[in-house]
Design a protein around this motif. Structure first.
Motif, PDB file in Angstrom:
ATOM      1  N   ASN A  36       3.267  -4.658 -11.167  1.00 45.85           N
ATOM      2  CA  ASN A  36       1.908  -4.408 -10.709  1.00 45.85           C
ATOM      3  C   ASN A  36       1.847  -4.385  -9.189  1.00 45.85           C
ATOM      4  OD1 ASN A  36      -0.877  -4.022 -10.902  1.00 45.85           O
ATOM      5  ND2 ASN A  36      -1.294  -6.209 -10.876  1.00 45.85           N
ATOM      6  N   ALA A  37       2.554  -5.291  -8.534  1.00 45.79           N
ATOM      7  CA  ALA A  37       2.569  -5.333  -7.064  1.00 45.79           C
ATOM      8  C   ALA A  37       3.197  -4.064  -6.494  1.00 45.79           C
ATOM      9  CB  ALA A  37       3.320  -6.571  -6.578  1.00 45.79           C
ATOM     10  N   VAL A  38       4.299  -3.605  -7.096  1.00 44.60           N
ATOM     11  CA  VAL A  38       4.953  -2.382  -6.639  1.00 44.60           C
ATOM     12  C   VAL A  38       4.021  -1.185  -6.825  1.00 44.60           C
ATOM     13  CG1 VAL A  38       6.870  -0.801  -7.125  1.00 44.60           C
ATOM     14  CG2 VAL A  38       7.284  -3.256  -6.971  1.00 44.60           C
ATOM     15  N   SER A  39       3.304  -1.142  -7.935  1.00 50.03           N
ATOM     16  CA  SER A  39       2.358  -0.051  -8.174  1.00 50.03           C
ATOM     17  C   SER A  39       1.229  -0.053  -7.153  1.00 50.03           C
ATOM     18  CB  SER A  39       1.767  -0.156  -9.585  1.00 50.03           C
ATOM     19  OG  SER A  39       2.765   0.026 -10.546  1.00 50.03           O
ATOM     20  N   PRO A  99       6.021  -5.948   8.210  1.00 44.52           N
ATOM     21  CA  PRO A  99       6.319  -5.625   6.811  1.00 44.52           C
ATOM     22  C   PRO A  99       5.102  -5.381   5.926  1.00 44.52           C
ATOM     23  CG  PRO A  99       6.771  -7.934   7.268  1.00 44.52           C
ATOM     24  CD  PRO A  99       6.442  -7.293   8.573  1.00 44.52           C
ATOM     25  N   GLY A 100       3.917  -5.798   6.326  1.00 43.10           N
ATOM     26  CA  GLY A 100       2.748  -5.602   5.471  1.00 43.10           C
ATOM     27  C   GLY A 100       2.019  -4.298   5.715  1.00 43.10           C
ATOM     28  N   ASP A 101       2.437  -3.537   6.729  1.00 39.96           N
ATOM     29  CA  ASP A 101       1.744  -2.300   7.088  1.00 39.96           C
ATOM     30  C   ASP A 101       2.456  -1.084   6.519  1.00 39.96           C
ATOM     31  OD1 ASP A 101      -0.226  -3.676   8.500  1.00 39.96           O
ATOM     32  OD2 ASP A 101       0.933  -3.631  10.360  1.00 39.96           O
ATOM     33  N   TYR A 102       1.849   0.075   6.709  1.00 40.16           N
ATOM     34  CA  TYR A 102       2.411   1.349   6.260  1.00 40.16           C
ATOM     35  C   TYR A 102       2.661   2.220   7.478  1.00 40.16           C
ATOM     36  CZ  TYR A 102       1.280   0.069   1.528  1.00 40.16           C
ATOM     37  OH  TYR A 102       1.250  -0.569   0.335  1.00 40.16           O
ATOM     38  N   ALA A 127       5.073   8.704   3.884  1.00 42.49           N
ATOM     39  CA  ALA A 127       4.492   7.372   4.088  1.00 42.49           C
ATOM     40  C   ALA A 127       5.476   6.338   3.557  1.00 42.49           C
ATOM     41  CB  ALA A 127       3.162   7.243   3.366  1.00 42.49           C
ATOM     42  N   CYS A 128       5.808   5.353   4.395  1.00 48.39           N
ATOM     43  CA  CYS A 128       6.795   4.337   4.028  1.00 48.39           C
ATOM     44  C   CYS A 128       6.194   2.943   4.161  1.00 48.39           C
ATOM     45  CB  CYS A 128       8.025   4.442   4.923  1.00 48.39           C
ATOM     46  SG  CYS A 128       8.878   6.026   4.796  1.00 48.39           S
ATOM     47  N   TRP A 129       6.754   2.005   3.408  1.00 49.29           N
ATOM     48  CA  TRP A 129       6.333   0.616   3.471  1.00 49.29           C
ATOM     49  C   TRP A 129       7.497  -0.252   3.063  1.00 49.29           C
ATOM     50  CZ3 TRP A 129       5.547   3.862  -0.502  1.00 49.29           C
ATOM     51  CH2 TRP A 129       5.820   3.410  -1.788  1.00 49.29           C
ATOM     52  N   THR A 134      10.969  -6.518  -3.294  1.00 44.37           N
ATOM     53  CA  THR A 134      12.407  -6.467  -3.041  1.00 44.37           C
ATOM     54  C   THR A 134      12.767  -6.601  -1.564  1.00 44.37           C
ATOM     55  OG1 THR A 134      12.416  -4.057  -2.788  1.00 44.37           O
ATOM     56  CG2 THR A 134      12.709  -4.931  -5.025  1.00 44.37           C
ATOM     57  N   GLY A 135      11.812  -6.360  -0.677  1.00 50.36           N
ATOM     58  CA  GLY A 135      12.095  -6.403   0.755  1.00 50.36           C
ATOM     59  C   GLY A 135      12.709  -5.120   1.277  1.00 50.36           C
ATOM     60  N   GLY A 136      12.978  -4.158   0.395  1.00 53.13           N
ATOM     61  CA  GLY A 136      13.528  -2.866   0.814  1.00 53.13           C
ATOM     62  C   GLY A 136      12.419  -1.913   1.241  1.00 53.13           C
ATOM     63  N   MET A 137      12.810  -0.802   1.823  1.00 49.62           N
ATOM     64  CA  MET A 137      11.831   0.186   2.258  1.00 49.62           C
ATOM     65  C   MET A 137      11.687   1.269   1.196  1.00 49.62           C
ATOM     66  SD  MET A 137      11.569   1.976   5.992  1.00 49.62           S
ATOM     67  CE  MET A 137      12.156   3.633   5.821  1.00 49.62           C
TER      68      MET A 137
END
Length: 146
Positions: A36-39, A99-102, A127-129, A134-137
């Protein structure tokens, strides 16, 4: 002859079975929460893409001779543009520090000729985040033109 009640072995076996079932159910719930968080992160990235492609279509960004521009956003129901000082040189370096921004990159790919013969500017938007799970991009891409 056995008296009424359960032996210690039977109680321990029942507790062990209950423990295994509880761990399996807990694993399903935590996996669902992570999914759900990833979505939600991907939906935020789609909102950033939608905002940028709409601005390109409305000619509020794009045009001219630029080749690439970087935009950063704070997540929310409607992504909020940020103006970091100094502007980021790349999305990966920006997201390491925020890390919390886009972070979005708009690249002018130049002119294309449509089947109708009309010339249009082609833009690639990414658009990346940094994923919290996982901490990955992660990145989402879109293409638009005008």
């Amino acid at each position: 002859m056995r008296s009424q009640g359960l032996t210690l072995i039977e109680v321990l076996l029942a507790v062990l079975i209950l423990l295994f079932v509880s761990l399996a159910v807990f694993g399903v719930f935590t996996g669902g929460f992570r999914g759900n968080a990833v979505s939600q992160e991907a939906v935020q990235a789609s909102e950033v893409l939608s905002t940028l492609t709409a601005q390109i279509a409305q000619h509020t960004i794009g045009g001219g001779n630029f080749t690439q521009a970087i935009y950063v956003y704070q997540p929310g129901p409607s992504p909020t543009p940020l103006s970091p000082n100094p502007p980021p040189s790349s999305c990966s370096s920006f997201l390491q520090q925020h890390p919390g921004d886009y972070c979005a990159t708009v690249t002018n790919e130049g002119n294309v000729t449509l089947a109708s013969g009309l010339q249009q500017q082609l833009y690639e938007v990414q658009a990346c985040w940094k994923t919290l799970a996982t901490g990955g991009m992660s990145c989402e891409d879109a293409t638009t033109f005008f």
